[in-house]
Scaffold this motif. Structure first.
Motif, short mmCIF file in Angstrom:
data_model
loop_
_atom_site.label_atom_id
_atom_site.label_comp_id
_atom_site.label_asym_id
_atom_site.label_seq_id
_atom_site.Cartn_x
_atom_site.Cartn_y
_atom_site.Cartn_z
N GLY A 174 0.78 -1.22 -0.02
CA GLY A 174 0.07 0.05 0.01
C GLY A 174 0.92 1.13 -0.02
O GLY A 174 2.05 1.18 -0.21
N TRP A 175 0.20 2.50 0.22
CA TRP A 175 1.00 3.80 0.10
C TRP A 175 1.97 3.79 1.30
O TRP A 175 1.44 3.58 2.55
CB TRP A 175 0.01 4.81 0.71
N PRO A 176 3.23 4.03 0.93
CA PRO A 176 4.25 4.26 1.83
C PRO A 176 3.91 5.39 2.79
O PRO A 176 3.44 6.51 2.61
CB PRO A 176 5.52 4.73 0.83
N PRO A 177 4.25 5.06 4.15
CA PRO A 177 3.86 5.98 5.20
C PRO A 177 4.57 7.44 5.21
O PRO A 177 5.77 7.24 4.62
CB PRO A 177 4.30 5.23 6.62
N GLN A 178 4.16 8.49 5.42
CA GLN A 178 4.75 9.67 5.30
C GLN A 178 4.98 10.25 4.03
O GLN A 178 5.61 11.39 4.03
CB GLN A 178 5.90 9.93 6.30
N ALA A 179 4.73 9.54 2.90
CA ALA A 179 5.10 10.06 1.52
C ALA A 179 3.94 11.15 0.98
O ALA A 179 2.76 10.69 1.12
CB ALA A 179 4.98 8.85 0.61
N MET A 195 -5.52 0.41 -5.62
CA MET A 195 -5.77 1.43 -4.89
C MET A 195 -7.02 1.95 -4.67
O MET A 195 -7.54 2.10 -5.66
CB MET A 195 -4.54 2.09 -5.07
N SER A 196 -7.49 2.24 -3.69
CA SER A 196 -8.40 3.25 -3.29
C SER A 196 -8.01 4.63 -4.11
O SER A 196 -7.08 5.18 -3.70
CB SER A 196 -8.99 3.43 -2.12
N PRO A 197 -8.71 5.21 -5.10
CA PRO A 197 -8.41 6.61 -5.80
C PRO A 197 -8.75 7.65 -5.07
O PRO A 197 -8.16 8.60 -5.64
CB PRO A 197 -8.88 6.42 -7.24
N GLU A 198 -9.33 7.64 -4.33
CA GLU A 198 -9.74 8.98 -3.51
C GLU A 198 -8.63 9.82 -3.15
O GLU A 198 -7.76 9.52 -2.29
CB GLU A 198 -10.78 8.54 -2.39
N GLY A 199 -8.73 10.98 -3.64
CA GLY A 199 -7.84 12.00 -3.38
C GLY A 199 -6.35 11.85 -3.87
O GLY A 199 -5.30 12.28 -3.76
N ILE A 200 -6.11 10.96 -4.99
CA ILE A 200 -5.03 10.64 -5.77
C ILE A 200 -5.04 11.07 -7.04
O ILE A 200 -6.01 11.17 -7.66
CB ILE A 200 -4.45 9.10 -5.51
N VAL A 223 -9.00 8.93 -14.57
CA VAL A 223 -7.98 8.56 -15.77
C VAL A 223 -7.46 7.08 -15.66
O VAL A 223 -6.94 6.60 -16.57
CB VAL A 223 -6.79 9.54 -16.11
N SER A 224 -7.78 6.49 -14.47
CA SER A 224 -7.23 5.01 -14.60
C SER A 224 -7.63 4.25 -15.76
O SER A 224 -6.70 3.58 -16.41
CB SER A 224 -7.87 4.36 -13.32
N GLY A 225 -8.89 4.22 -16.04
CA GLY A 225 -9.13 3.43 -17.15
C GLY A 225 -8.84 3.74 -18.61
O GLY A 225 -8.37 3.02 -19.32
N ARG A 248 0.18 11.39 -6.34
CA ARG A 248 0.45 12.27 -5.33
C ARG A 248 -0.73 12.37 -4.52
O ARG A 248 -2.03 12.29 -5.00
CB ARG A 248 0.56 13.59 -5.70
N LYS A 249 -0.77 12.14 -3.04
CA LYS A 249 -2.04 11.95 -2.33
C LYS A 249 -2.06 13.32 -1.51
O LYS A 249 -1.55 13.57 -0.56
CB LYS A 249 -2.03 10.76 -1.36
N SER A 250 -3.18 13.88 -1.97
CA SER A 250 -3.46 15.30 -1.14
C SER A 250 -3.67 15.44 0.37
O SER A 250 -3.66 16.17 1.06
CB SER A 250 -4.56 16.16 -2.12
#
Length: 255
Positions: A174-179, A195-200, A223-225, A248-250
Motif C-alpha cells: 500500500g501507500w508508503p507512510p509519510q510520503a 488502490m482506493s483512488p480517492e484524493g490521488i 483517468v485510470s481506465g 500524489r495524495k493530497s
C-alpha cells in the motif's frame, strides 16, 4: 583486464545520452546488445539505431546476445531474479571470451540510468568474480526526469518527501507512510488500479522522449481506465512498453 562502461541511454532518444556517454561508446572495442525475443525486437533495434547514430569509431564492434527469460511465475521472487542475473552474467562472460579474449573495453547501453532501479551493476559484480574487471558508470536521463519533464512538473511538493518504489511493493504494502508523492517503477501490472483512488492524482507516461510518447494525468479515479486502455493498445502496437508514473495524495499529512 576488461574495462566495462555502463552507459545510461535515457528512454532511447539519442539526445538523452550525454556527451560523456557518446565518448564512452566510441572508446569501446565491443558493445553488447541484448535481444529479448522476436516480440521485443524493437528494444534491440533502439539500441542498434542509437549506436549507428552516435558511433564514429569504425573499430567498435556491436555484438547481439539473446537474453534468458526470467520465470515470472517463480514463487521465490528474490531467488528467481538472482538466478536470472547469474544466467545473464554467464552470457556476458561467454561473449567476452569470444570477442575480447585478450581484454579490452566493453560497453553496454542501459535504459534510463544504471544507478536507479536497474540491475546491470549487480550483474557486473558477478562478472567481476570471474575475471579482472574495472567498471565505470556514465549516468543518463532517468525515467523520473523524463516523466516530470514531459508533464512540466516538479517531483516533490514544498518540504515534502518523495518515495521511489516498485509496483510490486505498492501492490503488496500500500501507500508508503509519510510520503506525499510516490514514484513507481517497474510496474507491468498497473498496481494503481488496486488502490482506493480517492484524493490521488496520477501523472503517467510511456515511451518518454520518443516519437510515440504518451502522457496522461489527472485524478486517478477519472483517468485510470484511460491509462489501462492506452497502455494495452500501445503494447500491442509496438510489442513492448516502458512506462512509469507518479502518484500524489493530497490528504497525506507530513507533520
Amino acid at each position: 583486464m576488461i574495462e566495462l562502461s555502463l552507459i545510461g541511454m535515457g528512454m532511447g532518444n539519442p539526445d538523452h545520452i550525454t556527451r560523456q556517454g557518446v565518448a564512452a561508446l566510441n572508446a569501446a572495442d565491443l558493445i553488447l546488445v541484448p535481444r529479448k525475443g522476436a516480440d521485443k525486437a524493437d528494444l534491440a533495434d533502439v539500441r542498434s539505431q542509437l549506436c549507428k547514430e552516435l558511433l564514429t569509431n569504425p573499430a567498435t564492434r556491436m555484438v547481439p546476445f539473446d537474453m534468458p527469460v526470467r520465470d515470472s511465475a517463480d514463487p521465490d521472487y528474490q531467488g528467481g531474479v538472482n538466478r536470472w542475473h547469474d544466467a545473464i552474467a554467464l552470457l556476458w562472460l561467454a561473449a567476452i571470451k569470444t570477442h575480447l579474449p585478450q581484454g579490452g573495453r566493453l560497453a553496454l547501453l542501459v535504459w534510463g540510468d544504471p544507478s536507479l532501479y536497474d540491475s546491470t551493476l549487480r550483474i557486473a559484480a558477478r562478472l567481476g568474480q570471474q575475471l579482472p574487471l574495472r567498471v565505470s558508470v556514465v549516468p543518463g536521463i532517468t525515467a523520473l526526469q523524463a516523466l516530470t519533464a514531459a508533464h512540466a512538473m516538479a517531483l516533490n511538493e514544498i518540504n515534502a518527501p518523495v518515495v521511489i518504489t516498485t509496483g510490486r511493493h505498492l501492490r503488496d504494502h500500500g501507500w508508503p507512510p509519510q510520503a506525499s508523492t510516490v514514484a513507481v517503477m517497474l510496474d507491468g501490472q498497473c498496481s494503481f488500479q488496486h488502490m482506493s483512488p480517492e484524493g490521488i492524482t496520477i501523472w503517467w507516461g510511456a515511451y518518454l522522449g520518443m516519437p510515440q510518447q504518451i502522457c496522461i494525468s489527472g485524478p486517478l479515479a477519472e483517468v485510470s481506465g484511460q491509462i489501462l486502455a492506452q497502455r494495452e493498445a500501445a503494447r500491442a502496437a509496438h510489442g513492448w512498453i516502458m512506462d512509469t508514473y507518479l502518484l500524489r495524495k493530497s490528504s497525506v499529512s507530513i507533520n
